[in-house]
Design a protein around this motif. Sequence first.
Motif, PDB file in Angstrom:
ATOM      1  N   ASP A   1       0.814  -1.215   0.000  1.00 54.45           N
ATOM      2  CA  ASP A   1       0.000   0.000   0.000  1.00 54.45           C
ATOM      3  C   ASP A   1       0.849   1.268   0.000  1.00 54.45           C
ATOM      4  N   GLY A   2       2.156   1.127  -0.091  1.00 55.43           N
ATOM      5  CA  GLY A   2       3.039   2.288  -0.097  1.00 55.43           C
ATOM      6  C   GLY A   2       3.275   2.877   1.283  1.00 55.43           C
ATOM      7  N   LEU A   3       3.116   2.069   2.331  1.00 55.48           N
ATOM      8  CA  LEU A   3       3.298   2.545   3.704  1.00 55.48           C
ATOM      9  C   LEU A   3       4.587   1.981   4.292  1.00 55.48           C
ATOM     10  N   LEU A   4       5.238   2.782   5.079  1.00 55.46           N
ATOM     11  CA  LEU A   4       6.422   2.346   5.819  1.00 55.46           C
ATOM     12  C   LEU A   4       5.960   2.069   7.251  1.00 55.46           C
ATOM     13  N   GLN A   5       5.834   0.796   7.568  1.00 60.84           N
ATOM     14  CA  GLN A   5       5.267   0.368   8.851  1.00 60.84           C
ATOM     15  C   GLN A   5       6.242   0.593  10.011  1.00 60.84           C
ATOM     16  N   ARG A   6       5.696   0.839  11.209  1.00 61.69           N
ATOM     17  CA  ARG A   6       6.480   1.059  12.416  1.00 61.69           C
ATOM     18  C   ARG A   6       7.443  -0.104  12.679  1.00 61.69           C
ATOM     19  N   GLU A   7       6.957  -1.337  12.579  1.00 66.21           N
ATOM     20  CA  GLU A   7       7.808  -2.498  12.857  1.00 66.21           C
ATOM     21  C   GLU A   7       8.917  -2.653  11.822  1.00 66.21           C
ATOM     22  N   THR A   8       8.653  -2.218  10.610  1.00 68.96           N
ATOM     23  CA  THR A   8       9.680  -2.244   9.572  1.00 68.96           C
ATOM     24  C   THR A   8      10.793  -1.264   9.914  1.00 68.96           C
ATOM     25  N   VAL A   9      10.410  -0.060  10.326  1.00 68.90           N
ATOM     26  CA  VAL A   9      11.403   0.945  10.711  1.00 68.90           C
ATOM     27  C   VAL A   9      12.166   0.480  11.948  1.00 68.90           C
ATOM     28  N   ARG A  10      11.468  -0.118  12.910  1.00 66.12           N
ATOM     29  CA  ARG A  10      12.134  -0.647  14.105  1.00 66.12           C
ATOM     30  C   ARG A  10      13.166  -1.708  13.694  1.00 66.12           C
ATOM     31  N   GLY A  11      12.815  -2.532  12.707  1.00 68.30           N
ATOM     32  CA  GLY A  11      13.756  -3.532  12.200  1.00 68.30           C
ATOM     33  C   GLY A  11      14.986  -2.907  11.571  1.00 68.30           C
ATOM     34  N   ALA A  12      14.808  -1.755  10.921  1.00 70.18           N
ATOM     35  CA  ALA A  12      15.963  -1.051  10.358  1.00 70.18           C
ATOM     36  C   ALA A  12      16.855  -0.529  11.486  1.00 70.18           C
ATOM     37  N   PHE A  13      16.250  -0.085  12.567  1.00 72.59           N
ATOM     38  CA  PHE A  13      17.019   0.449  13.689  1.00 72.59           C
ATOM     39  C   PHE A  13      17.738  -0.647  14.467  1.00 72.59           C
ATOM     40  N   ASP A  14      17.161  -1.843  14.556  1.00 71.81           N
ATOM     41  CA  ASP A  14      17.823  -2.912  15.325  1.00 71.81           C
ATOM     42  C   ASP A  14      18.583  -3.905  14.438  1.00 71.81           C
ATOM     43  N   GLY A  15      18.506  -3.752  13.118  1.00 65.79           N
ATOM     44  CA  GLY A  15      19.282  -4.583  12.205  1.00 65.79           C
ATOM     45  C   GLY A  15      18.567  -5.807  11.678  1.00 65.79           C
ATOM     46  N   SER A  16      17.412  -6.146  12.226  1.00 61.19           N
ATOM     47  CA  SER A  16      16.727  -7.372  11.815  1.00 61.19           C
ATOM     48  C   SER A  16      16.062  -7.249  10.441  1.00 61.19           C
ATOM     49  N   LEU A  17      15.734  -6.052  10.025  1.00 62.15           N
ATOM     50  CA  LEU A  17      15.057  -5.842   8.744  1.00 62.15           C
ATOM     51  C   LEU A  17      15.901  -6.321   7.574  1.00 62.15           C
ATOM     52  N   PHE A  18      17.197  -6.092   7.619  1.00 64.56           N
ATOM     53  CA  PHE A  18      18.056  -6.387   6.489  1.00 64.56           C
ATOM     54  C   PHE A  18      18.133  -7.882   6.218  1.00 64.56           C
ATOM     55  N   GLU A  19      18.158  -8.662   7.267  1.00 62.44           N
ATOM     56  CA  GLU A  19      18.146 -10.115   7.111  1.00 62.44           C
ATOM     57  C   GLU A  19      16.812 -10.584   6.518  1.00 62.44           C
ATOM     58  N   ARG A  20      15.712 -10.010   6.995  1.00 63.12           N
ATOM     59  CA  ARG A  20      14.388 -10.367   6.457  1.00 63.12           C
ATOM     60  C   ARG A  20      14.276  -9.983   4.991  1.00 63.12           C
ATOM     61  N   LEU A  21      14.744  -8.792   4.638  1.00 62.58           N
ATOM     62  CA  LEU A  21      14.679  -8.354   3.243  1.00 62.58           C
ATOM     63  C   LEU A  21      15.515  -9.246   2.339  1.00 62.58           C
ATOM     64  N   GLN A  22      16.702  -9.608   2.803  1.00 57.85           N
ATOM     65  CA  GLN A  22      17.557 -10.470   1.983  1.00 57.85           C
ATOM     66  C   GLN A  22      16.909 -11.837   1.769  1.00 57.85           C
ATOM     67  N   ASP A  23      16.337 -12.400   2.821  1.00 55.37           N
ATOM     68  CA  ASP A  23      15.680 -13.704   2.701  1.00 55.37           C
ATOM     69  C   ASP A  23      14.475 -13.608   1.774  1.00 55.37           C
ATOM     70  N   TYR A  24      13.721 -12.497   1.866  1.00 52.95           N
ATOM     71  CA  TYR A  24      12.548 -12.297   0.998  1.00 52.95           C
ATOM     72  C   TYR A  24      12.977 -12.160  -0.464  1.00 52.95           C
ATOM     73  N   LYS A  25      14.020 -11.403  -0.719  1.00 50.35           N
ATOM     74  CA  LYS A  25      14.481 -11.208  -2.102  1.00 50.35           C
ATOM     75  C   LYS A  25      15.017 -12.494  -2.710  1.00 50.35           C
ATOM     76  N   LYS A  26      15.673 -13.328  -1.886  1.00 47.59           N
ATOM     77  CA  LYS A  26      16.181 -14.596  -2.390  1.00 47.59           C
ATOM     78  C   LYS A  26      15.055 -15.568  -2.709  1.00 47.59           C
ATOM     79  N   SER A  27      13.964 -15.524  -1.922  1.00 45.48           N
ATOM     80  CA  SER A  27      12.874 -16.465  -2.135  1.00 45.48           C
ATOM     81  C   SER A  27      11.967 -16.069  -3.294  1.00 45.48           C
ATOM     82  N   SER A  28      11.999 -14.796  -3.683  1.00 43.52           N
ATOM     83  CA  SER A  28      11.103 -14.348  -4.776  1.00 43.52           C
ATOM     84  C   SER A  28      11.792 -14.335  -6.112  1.00 43.52           C
TER      85      SER A  28
END
Length: 179
Positions: A152-179
Amino acid sequence: MDAFERSYAKLVMPHSRIVKVGVQLVKRDKDCLRAIGCGLPVSFMATMLIHLFLSYPTQTGWLPSPLLFIHIKNIHKGKYGSDSESYDTEGRYDRSKFDAIFSKYGRTHLNALTIHELITMLKGNRNAYDFPGWIGAAGEWFLLYSVAKDKDGLLQRETVRGAFDGSLFERLQDYKKSS
Protein backbone atom coordinates in the motif's frame (compact mmCIF):
# COMPACT_ATOMS: atom_id res chain seq x y z
CA MET A 1 33.64 -16.91 14.37
CA ASP A 2 35.56 -18.00 11.32
CA ALA A 3 38.56 -16.16 9.81
CA PHE A 4 36.39 -13.95 7.57
CA GLU A 5 34.17 -12.88 10.46
CA ARG A 6 37.19 -12.15 12.69
CA SER A 7 38.89 -9.99 10.08
CA TYR A 8 35.66 -8.13 9.29
CA ALA A 9 34.87 -7.67 13.00
CA LYS A 10 38.14 -5.77 13.54
CA LEU A 11 36.50 -2.82 11.83
CA VAL A 12 33.23 -3.16 13.72
CA MET A 13 31.98 -3.37 17.29
CA PRO A 14 32.09 -7.11 18.07
CA HIS A 15 29.10 -7.42 20.42
CA SER A 16 26.47 -5.50 18.51
CA ARG A 17 23.46 -7.36 17.08
CA ILE A 18 23.49 -5.05 14.07
CA VAL A 19 27.15 -5.86 13.43
CA LYS A 20 26.54 -9.60 13.74
CA VAL A 21 23.69 -9.33 11.23
CA GLY A 22 25.96 -7.23 8.98
CA VAL A 23 28.75 -9.81 9.16
CA GLN A 24 26.29 -12.55 8.24
CA LEU A 25 24.96 -10.56 5.29
CA VAL A 26 28.43 -9.71 4.03
CA LYS A 27 29.49 -13.32 4.41
CA ARG A 28 26.49 -14.56 2.40
CA ASP A 29 26.56 -11.86 -0.26
CA LYS A 30 29.41 -9.41 -0.76
CA ASP A 31 27.04 -6.69 -1.97
CA CYS A 32 24.59 -6.18 0.90
CA LEU A 33 22.58 -3.37 -0.69
CA ARG A 34 21.99 -5.46 -3.79
CA ALA A 35 20.99 -8.38 -1.56
CA ILE A 36 18.14 -6.35 -0.05
CA GLY A 37 16.78 -5.20 -3.39
CA CYS A 38 18.78 -2.15 -4.50
CA GLY A 39 20.04 -2.01 -8.06
CA LEU A 40 23.70 -1.81 -8.99
CA PRO A 41 23.83 1.99 -9.54
CA VAL A 42 22.07 2.73 -6.22
CA SER A 43 24.25 0.19 -4.38
CA PHE A 44 27.44 1.67 -5.81
CA MET A 45 26.51 5.29 -5.08
CA ALA A 46 25.23 4.53 -1.58
CA THR A 47 28.35 2.55 -0.71
CA MET A 48 30.62 5.33 -1.93
CA LEU A 49 28.68 8.06 -0.10
CA ILE A 50 28.40 6.09 3.14
CA HIS A 51 32.13 5.41 3.23
CA LEU A 52 33.03 8.92 2.10
CA PHE A 53 30.99 10.61 4.83
CA LEU A 54 31.52 8.13 7.69
CA SER A 55 35.15 7.15 7.22
CA TYR A 56 36.84 10.25 8.61
CA PRO A 57 34.55 10.88 11.63
CA THR A 58 34.93 7.27 12.77
CA GLN A 59 38.73 7.09 12.46
CA THR A 60 40.80 6.38 15.55
CA GLY A 61 43.30 9.14 14.74
CA TRP A 62 43.57 12.43 12.86
CA LEU A 63 44.81 11.03 9.56
CA PRO A 64 42.09 9.90 7.16
CA SER A 65 42.20 6.35 5.84
CA PRO A 66 42.80 6.26 2.07
CA LEU A 67 40.71 3.04 1.94
CA LEU A 68 37.75 4.79 3.62
CA PHE A 69 37.32 2.25 6.43
CA ILE A 70 34.41 2.80 8.81
CA HIS A 71 35.25 1.94 12.41
CA ILE A 72 31.96 0.92 13.98
CA LYS A 73 33.25 1.34 17.54
CA ASN A 74 33.29 5.09 16.73
CA ILE A 75 30.11 5.14 14.66
CA HIS A 76 28.44 7.48 17.16
CA LYS A 77 30.89 10.15 15.95
CA GLY A 78 29.30 9.92 12.50
CA LYS A 79 25.93 11.13 13.79
CA TYR A 80 24.77 14.23 11.99
CA GLY A 81 22.06 16.79 12.61
CA SER A 82 18.67 16.76 10.92
CA ASP A 83 17.99 13.11 11.83
CA SER A 84 15.15 11.64 13.89
CA GLU A 85 17.34 11.71 17.03
CA SER A 86 16.28 8.15 17.85
CA TYR A 87 19.93 7.63 18.75
CA ASP A 88 21.75 10.17 20.93
CA THR A 89 25.30 11.41 20.37
CA GLU A 90 26.67 8.47 22.39
CA GLY A 91 24.85 5.93 20.20
CA ARG A 92 22.14 5.06 22.76
CA TYR A 93 18.65 4.25 21.41
CA ASP A 94 15.85 6.52 22.66
CA ARG A 95 12.52 4.74 22.29
CA SER A 96 10.50 7.89 23.03
CA LYS A 97 12.10 9.68 20.05
CA PHE A 98 11.38 6.66 17.86
CA ASP A 99 7.72 6.61 18.98
CA ALA A 100 7.52 10.37 18.34
CA ILE A 101 8.20 9.75 14.63
CA PHE A 102 4.85 7.98 14.31
CA SER A 103 2.83 9.94 16.88
CA LYS A 104 3.87 13.28 15.38
CA TYR A 105 3.98 12.49 11.66
CA GLY A 106 1.82 9.39 11.15
CA ARG A 107 -1.48 11.15 10.43
CA THR A 108 -3.10 8.74 7.98
CA HIS A 109 -2.15 5.55 9.84
CA LEU A 110 -1.06 5.39 13.49
CA ASN A 111 1.70 2.82 12.93
CA ALA A 112 2.87 3.74 9.44
CA LEU A 113 4.10 6.64 7.32
CA THR A 114 3.06 7.53 3.80
CA ILE A 115 5.62 9.07 1.46
CA HIS A 116 4.11 12.53 2.11
CA GLU A 117 4.30 12.05 5.88
CA LEU A 118 7.90 10.90 5.49
CA ILE A 119 8.73 14.10 3.58
CA THR A 120 6.97 16.15 6.28
CA MET A 121 9.04 14.37 8.95
CA LEU A 122 12.27 15.08 7.08
CA LYS A 123 11.35 18.77 6.79
CA GLY A 124 10.38 18.90 10.47
CA ASN A 125 13.71 17.40 11.57
CA ARG A 126 15.89 19.76 9.56
CA ASN A 127 18.46 21.82 11.40
CA ALA A 128 19.17 25.27 9.96
CA TYR A 129 21.94 25.28 7.32
CA ASP A 130 22.71 21.59 7.87
CA PHE A 131 22.78 20.71 4.18
CA PRO A 132 24.82 17.49 4.58
CA GLY A 133 22.42 16.38 7.33
CA TRP A 134 19.40 17.07 5.12
CA ILE A 135 20.90 15.04 2.31
CA GLY A 136 21.98 12.22 4.62
CA ALA A 137 18.61 11.94 6.34
CA ALA A 138 16.70 12.09 3.05
CA GLY A 139 18.98 9.48 1.48
CA GLU A 140 18.60 7.07 4.38
CA TRP A 141 14.85 7.41 4.70
CA PHE A 142 14.12 7.29 0.95
CA LEU A 143 16.35 4.23 0.55
CA LEU A 144 14.52 2.57 3.45
CA TYR A 145 11.16 3.53 1.93
CA SER A 146 12.10 2.21 -1.50
CA VAL A 147 13.17 -1.24 -0.25
CA ALA A 148 10.80 -1.70 2.71
CA LYS A 149 7.42 -0.10 1.94
CA ASP A 150 4.44 -2.44 1.90
CA LYS A 151 2.06 -3.06 -1.02
CA ASP A 152 0.00 0.00 0.00
CA GLY A 153 3.04 2.29 -0.10
CA LEU A 154 3.30 2.54 3.70
CA LEU A 155 6.42 2.35 5.82
CA GLN A 156 5.27 0.37 8.85
CA ARG A 157 6.48 1.06 12.42
CA GLU A 158 7.81 -2.50 12.86
CA THR A 159 9.68 -2.24 9.57
CA VAL A 160 11.40 0.94 10.71
CA ARG A 161 12.13 -0.65 14.10
CA GLY A 162 13.76 -3.53 12.20
CA ALA A 163 15.96 -1.05 10.36
CA PHE A 164 17.02 0.45 13.69
CA ASP A 165 17.82 -2.91 15.32
CA GLY A 166 19.28 -4.58 12.21
CA SER A 167 16.73 -7.37 11.81
CA LEU A 168 15.06 -5.84 8.74
CA PHE A 169 18.06 -6.39 6.49
CA GLU A 170 18.15 -10.12 7.11
CA ARG A 171 14.39 -10.37 6.46
CA LEU A 172 14.68 -8.35 3.24
CA GLN A 173 17.56 -10.47 1.98
CA ASP A 174 15.68 -13.70 2.70
CA TYR A 175 12.55 -12.30 1.00
CA LYS A 176 14.48 -11.21 -2.10
CA LYS A 177 16.18 -14.60 -2.39
CA SER A 178 12.87 -16.46 -2.14
CA SER A 179 11.10 -14.35 -4.78
